[in-house]
Design a protein around this motif. Structure first.
Motif, PDB file in Angstrom:
ATOM      1  N   LEU A  96       2.786   1.839  -3.397  1.00  0.00           N
ATOM      2  CA  LEU A  96       1.877   2.369  -4.421  1.00  0.00           C
ATOM      3  C   LEU A  96       1.587   3.844  -4.173  1.00  0.00           C
ATOM      4  O   LEU A  96       1.722   4.685  -5.065  1.00  0.00           O
ATOM      5  CB  LEU A  96       0.557   1.588  -4.398  1.00  0.00           C
ATOM      6  CG  LEU A  96       0.531   0.250  -5.122  1.00  0.00           C
ATOM      7  CD1 LEU A  96      -0.794  -0.458  -4.844  1.00  0.00           C
ATOM      8  CD2 LEU A  96       0.713   0.450  -6.617  1.00  0.00           C
ATOM      9  N   ALA A  97       1.197   4.165  -2.940  1.00  0.00           N
ATOM     10  CA  ALA A  97       0.846   5.552  -2.625  1.00  0.00           C
ATOM     11  C   ALA A  97       2.076   6.451  -2.737  1.00  0.00           C
ATOM     12  O   ALA A  97       1.995   7.570  -3.245  1.00  0.00           O
ATOM     13  CB  ALA A  97       0.241   5.625  -1.228  1.00  0.00           C
ATOM     14  N   GLY A 123       0.303   5.676   8.293  1.00  0.00           N
ATOM     15  CA  GLY A 123       0.697   6.945   7.675  1.00  0.00           C
ATOM     16  C   GLY A 123       2.204   7.066   7.524  1.00  0.00           C
ATOM     17  O   GLY A 123       2.703   7.566   6.514  1.00  0.00           O
ATOM     18  N   LEU A 169       3.758  11.185  -9.688  1.00  0.00           N
ATOM     19  CA  LEU A 169       2.613  11.467 -10.545  1.00  0.00           C
ATOM     20  C   LEU A 169       1.997  12.796 -10.146  1.00  0.00           C
ATOM     21  O   LEU A 169       2.018  13.174  -8.971  1.00  0.00           O
ATOM     22  CB  LEU A 169       1.563  10.352 -10.427  1.00  0.00           C
ATOM     23  CG  LEU A 169       2.046   8.940 -10.738  1.00  0.00           C
ATOM     24  CD1 LEU A 169       0.934   7.938 -10.491  1.00  0.00           C
ATOM     25  CD2 LEU A 169       2.540   8.823 -12.182  1.00  0.00           C
ATOM     26  N   ILE A 218       0.835  -1.207   0.000  1.00  0.00           N
ATOM     27  CA  ILE A 218       0.000   0.000   0.000  1.00  0.00           C
ATOM     28  C   ILE A 218       0.867   1.255   0.000  1.00  0.00           C
ATOM     29  O   ILE A 218       0.628   2.198  -0.749  1.00  0.00           O
ATOM     30  CB  ILE A 218      -0.933  -0.005   1.235  1.00  0.00           C
ATOM     31  CG1 ILE A 218      -1.953  -1.134   1.118  1.00  0.00           C
ATOM     32  CG2 ILE A 218      -1.643   1.333   1.396  1.00  0.00           C
ATOM     33  CD1 ILE A 218      -2.725  -1.395   2.397  1.00  0.00           C
ATOM     34  N   THR A 241       1.081   3.090 -16.397  1.00  0.00           N
ATOM     35  CA  THR A 241       1.493   3.501 -15.058  1.00  0.00           C
ATOM     36  C   THR A 241       1.866   2.309 -14.178  1.00  0.00           C
ATOM     37  O   THR A 241       2.907   2.314 -13.520  1.00  0.00           O
ATOM     38  CB  THR A 241       0.365   4.305 -14.393  1.00  0.00           C
ATOM     39  OG1 THR A 241      -0.018   5.345 -15.296  1.00  0.00           O
ATOM     40  CG2 THR A 241       0.823   4.904 -13.089  1.00  0.00           C
ATOM     41  N   LEU A 242       1.034   1.277 -14.180  1.00  0.00           N
ATOM     42  CA  LEU A 242       1.317   0.124 -13.308  1.00  0.00           C
ATOM     43  C   LEU A 242       2.605  -0.579 -13.725  1.00  0.00           C
ATOM     44  O   LEU A 242       3.357  -1.092 -12.903  1.00  0.00           O
ATOM     45  CB  LEU A 242       0.153  -0.871 -13.353  1.00  0.00           C
ATOM     46  CG  LEU A 242      -0.888  -0.705 -12.246  1.00  0.00           C
ATOM     47  CD1 LEU A 242      -1.899  -1.829 -12.309  1.00  0.00           C
ATOM     48  CD2 LEU A 242      -0.234  -0.651 -10.867  1.00  0.00           C
ATOM     49  N   VAL A 261      -2.118  12.692   5.162  1.00  0.00           N
ATOM     50  CA  VAL A 261      -1.298  11.554   5.598  1.00  0.00           C
ATOM     51  C   VAL A 261      -0.435  11.974   6.787  1.00  0.00           C
ATOM     52  O   VAL A 261      -0.345  11.259   7.803  1.00  0.00           O
ATOM     53  CB  VAL A 261      -0.407  11.052   4.449  1.00  0.00           C
ATOM     54  CG1 VAL A 261       0.567   9.997   4.958  1.00  0.00           C
ATOM     55  CG2 VAL A 261      -1.257  10.478   3.331  1.00  0.00           C
ATOM     56  N   LEU A 318      -3.848  15.801   0.025  1.00  0.00           N
ATOM     57  CA  LEU A 318      -3.896  14.414   0.488  1.00  0.00           C
ATOM     58  C   LEU A 318      -2.631  14.058   1.277  1.00  0.00           C
ATOM     59  O   LEU A 318      -2.696  13.346   2.280  1.00  0.00           O
ATOM     60  CB  LEU A 318      -4.068  13.458  -0.690  1.00  0.00           C
ATOM     61  CG  LEU A 318      -5.459  13.464  -1.351  1.00  0.00           C
ATOM     62  CD1 LEU A 318      -5.488  12.510  -2.528  1.00  0.00           C
ATOM     63  CD2 LEU A 318      -6.531  13.078  -0.343  1.00  0.00           C
ATOM     64  N   SER A 325       2.782   7.291  -6.268  1.00  0.00           N
ATOM     65  CA  SER A 325       1.786   8.252  -6.724  1.00  0.00           C
ATOM     66  C   SER A 325       2.131   9.676  -6.268  1.00  0.00           C
ATOM     67  O   SER A 325       2.124  10.611  -7.055  1.00  0.00           O
ATOM     68  CB  SER A 325       0.432   7.846  -6.155  1.00  0.00           C
ATOM     69  OG  SER A 325      -0.512   7.824  -7.158  1.00  0.00           O
ATOM     70  N   PHE A 326       2.421   9.791  -4.981  1.00  0.00           N
ATOM     71  CA  PHE A 326       2.701  11.118  -4.430  1.00  0.00           C
ATOM     72  C   PHE A 326       4.005  11.690  -4.963  1.00  0.00           C
ATOM     73  O   PHE A 326       4.145  12.886  -5.171  1.00  0.00           O
ATOM     74  CB  PHE A 326       2.765  11.066  -2.905  1.00  0.00           C
ATOM     75  CG  PHE A 326       1.424  11.036  -2.244  1.00  0.00           C
ATOM     76  CD1 PHE A 326       0.465  11.998  -2.539  1.00  0.00           C
ATOM     77  CD2 PHE A 326       1.105  10.057  -1.322  1.00  0.00           C
ATOM     78  CE1 PHE A 326      -0.782  11.977  -1.941  1.00  0.00           C
ATOM     79  CE2 PHE A 326      -0.142  10.032  -0.715  1.00  0.00           C
ATOM     80  CZ  PHE A 326      -1.081  10.992  -1.030  1.00  0.00           C
ATOM     81  N   PHE A 339      -1.331  14.956  -9.778  1.00  0.00           N
ATOM     82  CA  PHE A 339      -2.795  14.870  -9.806  1.00  0.00           C
ATOM     83  C   PHE A 339      -3.373  15.934  -8.885  1.00  0.00           C
ATOM     84  O   PHE A 339      -2.694  16.447  -7.991  1.00  0.00           O
ATOM     85  CB  PHE A 339      -3.298  13.476  -9.454  1.00  0.00           C
ATOM     86  CG  PHE A 339      -2.839  12.951  -8.119  1.00  0.00           C
ATOM     87  CD1 PHE A 339      -3.639  13.080  -6.995  1.00  0.00           C
ATOM     88  CD2 PHE A 339      -1.611  12.300  -8.003  1.00  0.00           C
ATOM     89  CE1 PHE A 339      -3.225  12.568  -5.782  1.00  0.00           C
ATOM     90  CE2 PHE A 339      -1.194  11.797  -6.778  1.00  0.00           C
ATOM     91  CZ  PHE A 339      -2.006  11.938  -5.668  1.00  0.00           C
ATOM     92  N   LYS A 340      -4.625  16.241  -9.141  1.00  0.00           N
ATOM     93  CA  LYS A 340      -5.287  17.307  -8.396  1.00  0.00           C
ATOM     94  C   LYS A 340      -5.451  16.882  -6.936  1.00  0.00           C
ATOM     95  O   LYS A 340      -5.809  15.751  -6.650  1.00  0.00           O
ATOM     96  CB  LYS A 340      -6.662  17.580  -9.023  1.00  0.00           C
ATOM     97  CG  LYS A 340      -6.958  19.054  -9.132  1.00  0.00           C
ATOM     98  CD  LYS A 340      -8.285  19.275  -9.841  1.00  0.00           C
ATOM     99  CE  LYS A 340      -8.937  20.495  -9.240  1.00  0.00           C
ATOM    100  NZ  LYS A 340     -10.321  20.629  -9.645  1.00  0.00           N
ATOM    101  N   GLY A 341      -5.171  17.782  -6.022  1.00  0.00           N
ATOM    102  CA  GLY A 341      -5.366  17.486  -4.609  1.00  0.00           C
ATOM    103  C   GLY A 341      -4.219  16.699  -3.997  1.00  0.00           C
ATOM    104  O   GLY A 341      -4.313  16.228  -2.872  1.00  0.00           O
TER     105      GLY A 341
END
Lengths: 286, 276
Positions: free
Chosen positions: B91-92, B151, B99, B88, B180-181, B111, B107, B95-96, B101-103
């Motif tokens: 992956l996150a 977190g 990548l 988990i 992406t994956l 965390v 987010l 992303s952070f 992305f909005k928000g």
């Protein structure tokens, strides 16, 4: 796609973070009794807690143990980190040994310390006896029990904090020390005037961590009383976390326990704020 | 560099620190290898005796203690939580870190906030009621699920990925047409493996040691190892060799992990501390 990748975390956050927090607030406003009936209570639980001597005793115990444990621990960790920052042989082995306490289980350690602090045959009393001190009943009296528990906490965390401080120390540029040496500053002076002020960010991290850990202390004092959350016959070492568990899971007064949980959170916020202000002043001018 | 060589005082201090760190564990071994009469003698015994094997067999064979079950349960709980948290968080973190992305920043702040709240203590009442209504109390599910929220893991992996996987690398892979994956699997995972190891070891140790929540939600019939020690302690409070053999058994897996990964643990801790 990015949302899909972060979603597992936030689904868990909703289920096991947000939901319990919100419901703790909700429960704290209701009165629960053993029969399972609930009744709106407004802020009654909070008012009752603030008038509850047992709750205040738990608060005093928690804060006292936190202070007895943390103040010497921070000083020791700083000096230990300073020592670890020197050049010597078996570096990794020595660093690993001071981390050893961290990887041993809390309950196992508390069991060992409880035996070391036994009144009639414990090693601690035996050593103190050699200096003519009479056997102390570490578990029965308030301040001795705090000291015994604080040593368990310190044994576990001093080495860890020293390693964190050491990491911070290694980011301090060496030319600062060289310049200071040229100016004739002694090593002690360099420690107070360079190392400490430059360590401030690390110190904030360590102190916040210790505050949260110290104010939610549970495992050591519980094991010190054989797994019972009463914290001694007079509650002399019952912490707030133990108080919450006792109210919630032995008295089944969910509302009361939930209100106590929010007050514990408040206590942590206050503690964190005080520590933050304190650390900001350390080292004075920069 | 003569300035950095240790003084006598430093050497003494390091010696004392190593001694004090190791002593309670040595003591555990001394009592675990003795008899009950030795354990309560004055002066206390200072050297290990010859009963270690016997005492360990006694713990494992003790029907009430369910010690073997406790060890197995702890192993299951710690492994499941560790593997899930690492996946988990990786992956996150990817992303952070890599990548847009909005928000995203909002987010990430969320965390960080969850790291500052002691959820286990704060939310214990509703969590317990939830487990009751799902009829999960007494099962390992009840212990595992709340701990999947971590977190610190997301934060650590975000920081680690930022430094280990440059944006250009991700973009180059994207230009080559990788999904992406696929990028995560082929580019990110190999680069962040050391960070995953630190997080994994950390999580495993925390889970192995966890006490308060299992004490509430489990019963002595289906314990984790910490609960098994607690029931030993409560039921056989004067049988020191039995209890100490149990505590010794409970830390063997941790010491093994520590000895195997000591360098990574020390390095990871120090690196994590500076970045945080």
């Amino acid at each position: 796609m990015p949302y899909a990748l972060v979603s597992p975390y936030f689904i868990l956050f909703a289920a096991f973070g947000l939901f319990p927090l919100a419901f703790t607030l909700y429960y704290s406003l209701y009165d629960y009794d053993l029969a399972g009936t609930t009744e709106w209570a407004g802020l009654d639980n909070y008012a009752a807690l603030l008038a509850d001597d047992d709750f205040w005793r738990a608060v005093v115990n928690t804060v006292a143990m936190f202070l007895i444990a943390t103040v010497p621990q921070m000083l020791l960790a700083l000096f230990l980190a300073n020592a670890l920052n020197k050049r010597f042989r078996f570096r990794l082995a020595i660093r690993m040994s001071v981390l050893l306490p961290l990887v041993t289980s809390v309950v196992a350690v508390a069991v060992v310390f409880t035996q070391l602090y036994a009144r009639d045959w414990g090693l601690v009393n035996w050593i103190l006896g050699a200096f003519g001190v009479e056997n102390t009943n570490w578990r029965a009296e308030r301040v001795p029990s705090w000291i015994a528990i604080a040593t368990m906490v310190d044994w576990r965390w001093t080495g860890y904090n020293a390693i964190i401080f050491l990491a911070g120390m290694q980011t301090i540029p060496r030319d600062l020390y060289e310049a200071a040496a040229i100016d004739g500053a002694s090593r002690r002076r360099q420690f107070w005037q360079i190392t400490l002020p430059m360590l401030r960010p690390t110190m904030i991290f360590v102190v916040l961590n210790s505050t949260i850990g110290g104010l939610t202390l549970f495992s050591e004092p519980t094991t010190f009383y054989n797994g019972n959350v009463d914290g001694g016959s007079q509650g002399q070492f019952q912490t707030v976390a133990m108080f919450i568990v006792k109210q919630g899971f032995r008295e089944f007064d969910y509302g009361y326990a939930a209100a106590a949980a929010w007050l514990l959170f408040l206590l942590i916020l206050i503690g964190a704020a005080i520590n933050f202000l304190f650390v900001r002043r350390i080292g004075g001018t920069k | 560099m003569t300035n950095w060589s240790p003084t006598i005082l430093t050497r003494v201090m390091l010696g004392v620190a190593v001694f004090l760190s190791a002593f309670p564990l040595y003591w555990m071994l001394v009592i675990a290898s003795r008899t009950n009469a030795d354990a309560v003698s004055v002066p206390p015994p200072f050297l290990p005796g010859g009963n270690l094997g016997e005492n360990i067999v006694a713990v494992l064979n003790n029907e009430d203690a369910k010690f073997l079950l406790g060890l197995t349960n702890s192993f299951i709980v710690a492994t499941v939580v560790t593997v899930s948290v690492v996946i988990i968080s990786t992956l996150a973190g990817f992303s952070f870190a890599n990548l847009n992305f909005k928000g995203r920043n909002l987010l990430l702040v969320l965390v960080l906030l969850t790291m500052a709240v002691p959820l286990q203590q704060m939310g214990v009442v509703p969590l317990y009621r939830l487990m009751v209504s799902l009829e999960w109390t007494g099962t390992l599910k009840a212990v595992i699920l709340p701990y999947l929220l971590n977190g610190f893991g997301v934060f650590l992996m975000t920081q680690y990925t930022r430094q280990a996987v440059p944006m250009e690398l991700v973009e180059a892979a994207r230009v080559d047409g990788a999904a992406t994956l696929r990028i995560w699997w082929n580019v990110v995972l190999p680069a962040v493996r050391p960070g995953m190891a630190v997080l994994g070891i950390n999580t495993f140790m925390l889970m192995w040691n966890d006490f308060m929540w299992p004490l509430i939600v489990l019963t002595p019939d289906n314990p984790t190892v910490q609960i098994a020690i607690t029931s030993l302690n409560a039921r056989f409070s004067t049988n020191y060799t039995l209890i100490f053999a149990g505590t010794a058994l409970s830390i063997i897996p941790l010491i093994a992990v520590f000895v195997a990964f000591g360098r990574q643990i020390v390095g990871g801790l120090m690196e994590g501390a500076v970045k945080a």
